[in-house]
Enzyme design. Structure first.
Site, mmCIF file in Angstrom:
data_model
loop_
_atom_site.group_PDB
_atom_site.id
_atom_site.type_symbol
_atom_site.label_atom_id
_atom_site.label_comp_id
_atom_site.label_asym_id
_atom_site.label_seq_id
_atom_site.Cartn_x
_atom_site.Cartn_y
_atom_site.Cartn_z
ATOM 1 N N SER A 10 117.391 -40.765 0.886
ATOM 2 C CA SER A 10 116.249 -41.361 1.623
ATOM 3 C C SER A 10 117.124 -41.780 2.855
ATOM 4 C CB SER A 10 116.072 -43.019 0.868
ATOM 5 O OG SER A 10 115.757 -43.879 1.577
ATOM 6 N N ASP A 44 104.976 -41.863 1.022
ATOM 7 C CA ASP A 44 104.437 -43.036 0.689
ATOM 8 C C ASP A 44 103.541 -44.058 1.483
ATOM 9 O OD1 ASP A 44 106.236 -42.847 -1.617
ATOM 10 O OD2 ASP A 44 107.751 -44.179 -0.714
ATOM 11 N N ARG A 57 114.401 -53.215 12.320
ATOM 12 C CA ARG A 57 112.801 -53.708 11.599
ATOM 13 C C ARG A 57 112.375 -55.031 12.403
ATOM 14 N NH1 ARG A 57 114.260 -49.162 9.722
ATOM 15 N NH2 ARG A 57 113.450 -48.874 7.540
ATOM 16 N N ASP A 102 114.771 -54.027 3.878
ATOM 17 C CA ASP A 102 114.028 -54.000 4.659
ATOM 18 C C ASP A 102 112.926 -54.621 4.504
ATOM 19 O OD1 ASP A 102 115.397 -52.256 6.286
ATOM 20 O OD2 ASP A 102 114.907 -50.580 5.079
HETATM 21 N N1 ARG Z 1 121.295 -50.479 3.734
HETATM 22 C C1 ARG Z 1 120.891 -50.274 4.895
HETATM 23 C C2 ARG Z 1 120.428 -51.497 5.299
HETATM 24 O O1 ARG Z 1 119.946 -52.200 4.657
HETATM 25 C C3 ARG Z 1 120.069 -49.103 5.171
HETATM 26 C C4 ARG Z 1 118.618 -49.183 4.765
HETATM 27 C C5 ARG Z 1 117.929 -48.040 5.193
HETATM 28 N N2 ARG Z 1 116.459 -48.062 4.887
HETATM 29 C C6 ARG Z 1 115.923 -47.316 4.348
HETATM 30 N N3 ARG Z 1 114.298 -47.464 4.112
HETATM 31 N N4 ARG Z 1 116.144 -46.141 3.821
HETATM 32 O O2 ARG Z 1 120.368 -51.742 6.432
#
Ligand code: ARG
Length: 431
Positions: free
Chosen positions: A192, A16, A112, A141
């Site tokens: 993912s 991506d 993040r 995110d």
């Molecule tokens: N659901 C989790 C969170 O919001 C994990 C997110 C993982 N992010 C990703 N881009 N795969 O913190």
């Protein structure tokens, strides 16, 4: 095409963000500086893979840098932020026992704001007009990147090429092939994955059926309990100011300490989390987390607080911890309420010092002992044996006064006064 604007993209090396570089040029007129932030995502050595510990000088991160350039980035930076992540983000989360929904140690949520901080620094260093992330529109995110940017660099524009473009994986590959963009050959994973020092997350694929047990291949940092050693292993964690500082008496910096606990707890199958999660964007999602160190360290820290915190303070702290975790989850790391909570938490940690003994066994990190020079456990007060210093004669008067309001209520209004509690429902209340 001549680019008139410059942007710093959070670059992972995956499909991506690699394709996004060209898309940003064609559709938005940006030249891209790729920024890959290492927060230990390549992970500490673990029991299931041969994964060597890696840093920014590692061949893997050199490859990521080169890949960005090959995909058209005008510059690419790899930032080693693992220690900064541990000290500035994981440390406070430990102090606050931060678990979203009481379960998730905020692996991605903690990272993040740190990544955004580095995007902003790089943008300023290169005189860029914008930063960009590769998030879709369905997750948390995107919120964390953008709200952090609003807090620390409100003058910067944030681009979200993947969210805006909305291409499927296949379409993105075709689009890239048509332009001779070298498509990164990453180990094909149906999941993912997001990963850092504090843990690993997995979503998508078969995991989207919440009834299906996660297949064995999902896990990387921990062994299946069925294959965990039959013999328990002891591990002692030392804390100063509410932060872990040593393992089995050996002093370690936070990064090495977390890696060491992760490896040892993972070997016993500790830290597997399978949960239904409430995302900020309103979706319930099925999430798999693997956090051996986090779950072990948090268990020990909480236990030590029980020993060291005065009870009114302890109660108040427990009541704000869920809220604190929620702020982090919801992208509100750099906000006034979070800062105020941090001040409260920091004050509370002053006497959280001592040692916690844990037994790692078959998926559990059980606290089996704790001690502290600053602890509030007084043997003379607690004992039922010789040397009891607690004056039981004082208890009688205490109980009488403590129960006085209850007694007066019972005499005037309670069950004894002939009025059945709950017997007069509000006529407006539906049955
Ligand atoms: N659901 C989790 C969170 O919001 C994990 C997110 C993982 N992010 C990703 N881009 N795969 O913190």
């Amino acid at each position: 095409m001549p680019a008139d604007k410059r942007l710093v993209l959070a670059y992972s090396g995956g499909l991506d963000t690699s394709v996004a570089i060209r898309w940003l040029a064609e559709h938005k007129g940006y030249e891209t500086i790729a920024c890959a932030v290492d927060i230990g995502q390549t992970g500490p050595p673990n029991p299931q893979t041969t994964g060597e510990g890696v840093g920014p000088g590692s061949t893997e991160l050199k490859r990521v840098r080169q890949r960005a350039l090959d995909c058209g980035a005008v510059d690419a930076e790899v930032v080693d932020a693992t220690a900064e992540f541990a000290e500035d983000f994981v440390g406070p989360a430990i102090a606050a026992n931060a678990l979203y929904m009481g379960k998730y140690p905020l692996v991605s949520a903690l990272s993040r704001p740190l990544i955004t901080r580095h995007l902003v620094r790089t943008a300023r260093a290169h005189g860029a007009d914008a930063i960009a992330h590769g998030c879709t529109g369905k997750g948390n995110d995107q919120v964390r990147f953008e709200v952090t940017a609003m807090a620390i660099a409100p003058e910067l524009t944030v681009e979200a090429p993947i969210r805006e473009w909305g291409l499927s994986r296949e379409a993105a590959m075709e689009w890239a092939a048509a332009r001779d963009i070298p498509i990164p050959i990453t180990r094909a994973s149906p999941y993912s994955i997001d990963e850092n020092l504090w843990g690993r997350t997995a979503e998508c694929g078969v995991l989207e059926d919440p009834w299906i047990e996660p297949p064995a291949e999902v896990w990387e940092r921990s062994v299946d309990v069925a294959h965990a050693p039959d013999e328990p292993e002891e591990l002692t964690l030392s804390f100063v100011d509410g932060q872990p500082v040593a393992v089995d008496g050996k002093e370690l910096g936070l990064v090495d300490l977390i890696a060491e606990v992760d490896r040892r707890a993972g070997r016993h199958g500790v830290g597997r989390i399978d949960m239904i999660e409430d995302r900020l964007v309103g979706i319930k999602s099925r999430e798999i987390y693997e956090c051996p160190a986090a779950m072990t360290i948090l268990a020990a820290h909480r236990d030590l607080e029980d020993l060291c915190l005065e009870q009114e303070l302890a109660q108040e702290k427990r009541s704000m911890e869920g809220r604190y975790a929620q702020l982090i989850y919801n992208g509100l790391w750099f906000t006034p309420l979070k800062t105020a909570f941090d001040a409260f938490v920091a004050t509370s940690q002053r006497y959280v010092a001592g040692e916690v003994r844990l037994k790692l066994h078959k998926g559990h990190a059980a606290v089996v002992g704790r001690r502290s020079d600053r602890g509030l456990y007084v043997t003379g007060l607690a004992t039922y044996d010789e040397g009891d210093a607690f004056d039981q004669s004082k208890a009688e008067g205490f109980v009488q006064l403590w129960g006085l309001p209850t007694k007066v209520w019972a005499q005037r209004q309670g069950p004894g006064s002939g009025v059945k509690p709950g017997s007069a429902p509000d006529p407006e209340t539906p049955a």
